[in-house]
Scaffold this active site. Sequence first.
Site, short mmCIF file in Angstrom:
data_model
loop_
_atom_site.label_atom_id
_atom_site.label_comp_id
_atom_site.label_asym_id
_atom_site.label_seq_id
_atom_site.Cartn_x
_atom_site.Cartn_y
_atom_site.Cartn_z
N GLN A 20 5.43 15.68 2.96
CA GLN A 20 6.44 15.00 3.79
C GLN A 20 7.87 15.36 3.41
O GLN A 20 8.79 15.13 4.21
CB GLN A 20 6.24 13.49 3.68
CG GLN A 20 4.93 13.04 4.29
CD GLN A 20 4.72 11.56 4.15
OE1 GLN A 20 4.17 11.09 3.15
NE2 GLN A 20 5.16 10.79 5.11
N ARG A 77 7.71 8.11 -7.59
CA ARG A 77 6.32 8.41 -7.21
C ARG A 77 6.35 9.59 -6.26
O ARG A 77 6.94 9.50 -5.18
CB ARG A 77 5.65 7.20 -6.57
CG ARG A 77 4.27 7.54 -6.02
CD ARG A 77 3.56 6.34 -5.44
NE ARG A 77 2.27 6.72 -4.90
CZ ARG A 77 1.99 6.78 -3.60
NH1 ARG A 77 2.93 6.48 -2.70
NH2 ARG A 77 0.80 7.17 -3.18
N ASN A 165 -4.09 9.23 -2.73
CA ASN A 165 -3.32 8.27 -1.94
C ASN A 165 -4.15 7.92 -0.70
O ASN A 165 -4.48 8.80 0.10
CB ASN A 165 -1.98 8.88 -1.48
CG ASN A 165 -1.23 7.92 -0.57
OD1 ASN A 165 -0.68 6.93 -1.01
ND2 ASN A 165 -1.25 8.19 0.73
N GLU A 166 -4.51 6.63 -0.59
CA GLU A 166 -5.14 6.10 0.63
C GLU A 166 -6.31 6.95 1.14
O GLU A 166 -6.28 7.49 2.24
CB GLU A 166 -4.09 5.97 1.74
CG GLU A 166 -2.95 5.07 1.35
CD GLU A 166 -2.06 4.73 2.53
OE1 GLU A 166 -2.12 5.43 3.54
OE2 GLU A 166 -1.33 3.74 2.42
N TYR A 293 2.13 -2.77 4.07
CA TYR A 293 3.19 -2.72 5.08
C TYR A 293 3.11 -3.87 6.07
O TYR A 293 4.13 -4.38 6.52
CB TYR A 293 3.12 -1.41 5.88
CG TYR A 293 3.53 -0.19 5.11
CD1 TYR A 293 2.62 0.50 4.30
CD2 TYR A 293 4.83 0.30 5.17
CE1 TYR A 293 3.00 1.63 3.60
CE2 TYR A 293 5.22 1.43 4.46
CZ TYR A 293 4.29 2.09 3.69
OH TYR A 293 4.65 3.20 2.98
N TRP A 400 8.79 2.73 -0.08
CA TRP A 400 8.60 3.88 0.81
C TRP A 400 9.71 3.83 1.83
O TRP A 400 9.74 2.92 2.66
CB TRP A 400 7.23 3.83 1.52
CG TRP A 400 7.07 5.11 2.30
CD1 TRP A 400 7.46 5.33 3.60
CD2 TRP A 400 6.57 6.35 1.80
NE1 TRP A 400 7.23 6.65 3.92
CE2 TRP A 400 6.68 7.28 2.84
CE3 TRP A 400 6.03 6.76 0.57
CZ2 TRP A 400 6.28 8.61 2.70
CZ3 TRP A 400 5.66 8.09 0.43
CH2 TRP A 400 5.78 8.99 1.49
N GLU A 407 6.88 12.03 9.13
CA GLU A 407 5.96 10.90 9.28
C GLU A 407 4.70 11.33 10.02
O GLU A 407 4.34 10.81 11.08
CB GLU A 407 6.65 9.74 9.99
CG GLU A 407 5.78 8.50 10.19
CD GLU A 407 5.12 8.00 8.92
OE1 GLU A 407 5.71 8.13 7.82
OE2 GLU A 407 3.99 7.49 9.01
N TRP A 408 3.99 12.33 9.43
CA TRP A 408 2.68 12.75 9.94
C TRP A 408 2.68 13.04 11.44
O TRP A 408 3.62 13.68 11.93
CB TRP A 408 1.62 11.76 9.47
CG TRP A 408 1.69 11.52 7.99
CD1 TRP A 408 2.09 10.39 7.36
CD2 TRP A 408 1.41 12.47 6.94
NE1 TRP A 408 2.07 10.56 5.99
CE2 TRP A 408 1.65 11.81 5.70
CE3 TRP A 408 0.98 13.80 6.91
CZ2 TRP A 408 1.49 12.45 4.47
CZ3 TRP A 408 0.82 14.43 5.68
CH2 TRP A 408 1.06 13.76 4.47
O1 PGI Z 1 3.67 5.36 7.49
C1 PGI Z 1 4.49 5.26 6.36
C2 PGI Z 1 3.72 5.72 5.12
C3 PGI Z 1 3.39 7.22 5.14
O2 PGI Z 1 4.56 7.99 5.34
C4 PGI Z 1 2.73 7.56 3.78
O3 PGI Z 1 2.52 8.97 3.62
C5 PGI Z 1 1.37 6.89 3.69
O4 PGI Z 1 0.94 6.80 2.33
C6 PGI Z 1 1.39 5.52 4.34
N1 PGI Z 1 0.37 4.65 4.41
C7 PGI Z 1 0.78 3.59 5.14
C8 PGI Z 1 -0.09 2.43 5.43
C9 PGI Z 1 -0.79 2.49 6.81
C10 PGI Z 1 -0.84 3.82 7.39
C11 PGI Z 1 -1.82 4.72 7.03
C12 PGI Z 1 -1.86 5.97 7.63
C13 PGI Z 1 -0.91 6.32 8.57
C14 PGI Z 1 0.09 5.42 8.92
C15 PGI Z 1 0.11 4.16 8.33
C16 PGI Z 1 2.07 3.80 5.52
N2 PGI Z 1 2.44 4.99 5.01
#
Ligand code: PGI
Length: 448
Positions: A20, A77, A165-166, A293, A400, A407-408
């Site tokens: 990212q 991180r 991560n996740e 979140y 974050w 943002e993916w």
């Molecule tokens: O969406 C904000 C961030 C991402 O930029 C991080 O790379 C990722 O670790 C992350 N996880 C989440 C929690 C829910 C979620 C998972 C996957 C995609 C979007 C949201 C939110 N975020």
Amino acid sequence: MIVKAFPQDFVWGVSTSAYQVEGAWNEDGKGESIWDRFCHTPYRIANGDTGDIACDHYHRMPEDVALMKELGVKGYRFSIAWTRIFPDGKGKVNPKGLDFYDRLVDELGKAGILANATLNHWDLPQALQDLGGWANRDTTDRFAEYARVMFDRLGDRVALWATHNEPVVVTSGYLGGSMAPGLADASVAYRVAHHLNLAHGKAVQVFRQGGYPGKIGIVLDLQNYIPESDSEADVLATQRMLDHSHHLFLDPIFKRQYPQGLMEWLGTIAPQPQEGDMEIISTPIDFLGLNYYFTLKVRYEPWGGLLKAAARPFSAPMWSQTEMGWGVHPEGLTAILLKLRNHYGNPDIYITENGTAAPDQPDEHGFVQDRERIAYLRRHLIAAHDAIQQGVNLRGYFVWSFMDNFEWALGYRPRFGIVRVDYATQKRIPKLSAYWYREVIRQNAVWE
Ligand SMILES: OC[C@@H]1[C@@H](O)[C@H](O)[C@@H](O)c2[nH]c(CCc3ccccc3)c[n+]21
């Protein structure tokens, strides 16, 4: 005004991930990752955005660390791009890739900032995906090899290691298609989850055998799920969502077993552990990373996919939804922290991600007065403080994100940073929230 003071050695940090922020997607010997491939595939990413350049952190890292220091940040991180180390996922190690992370942890050491390194933040080498990726059990051994190389090179200077991560999102990348590798093949999704768990356990065992300093854990996506009604159908649907999103990883790691209800629901596509797998997966860890979140309301939905469940954002009264359409519900963070205290052995916890995208409106100097983000962060810190008062072993909090980034599937539109990135010039401009966070760190407290 009520001051809520945090424990003396509480770690105040910021978070990013390699794909990212780094850019330099094919520089200095870096190999192609599944996110490079995904972004280079038409129509996968909003606006055709890619991480080819991102925030150019690969070249601007020293200034970024200097800015973290200026903002008084105590921990950083970041994630390591596997393909900078093993361009083909295995075999020859790329010295220039190792050198970059070596320089990064040295810059952090000079700045007195704790290094918190994640080995896998979704960017699997494409070469391994071509061999089946996480659906191929061999990938768990490739991951352990990669982990050993990183422990050997950086282990003397990294305080906190996270394996994944996740991992649930990687599983989703096989279910929904919106994340790399963008498949929609439920028959492998839960084999993927099992191999992610197994790879985690193998890496923890390598860490233990190597006697490295520092601590090791995993970062999980633990959003708060509540049933839309108290009907049995909605309550069971919520349980399935929690089993899929939380317990598919929490239970093997902390309880050495998969959630029975989900296993029965999944039937033939459920994970099939081999002899000894569950012992490896449940090798004890030192801390749990929690990404929180939002809270979601779940209802039974016959057309709700594999789990026959649908979720929608829950917004506490007086909160609107964020730029991402996520409901804001700080009490949901307290609930998740108490769940970990009550049912998972009250482990050491770091909040490794919490933050919000907001409609940042820069002034002519690029300065953003992001009061919504400050309100969001402050309320979640109060919720975290409530949990500490109730005996939760919360050791730190990482916002974050340090800076706006990729943002993916949504590309660069959503901005999560406490520092603005002007992508045209790559200039970093701290937002109001960065100065607010600096004050929180100085006071080691937030105020009601
Ligand atoms: O969406 C904000 C961030 C991402 O930029 C991080 O790379 C990722 O670790 C992350 N996880 C989440 C929690 C829910 C979620 C998972 C996957 C995609 C979007 C949201 C939110 N975020």
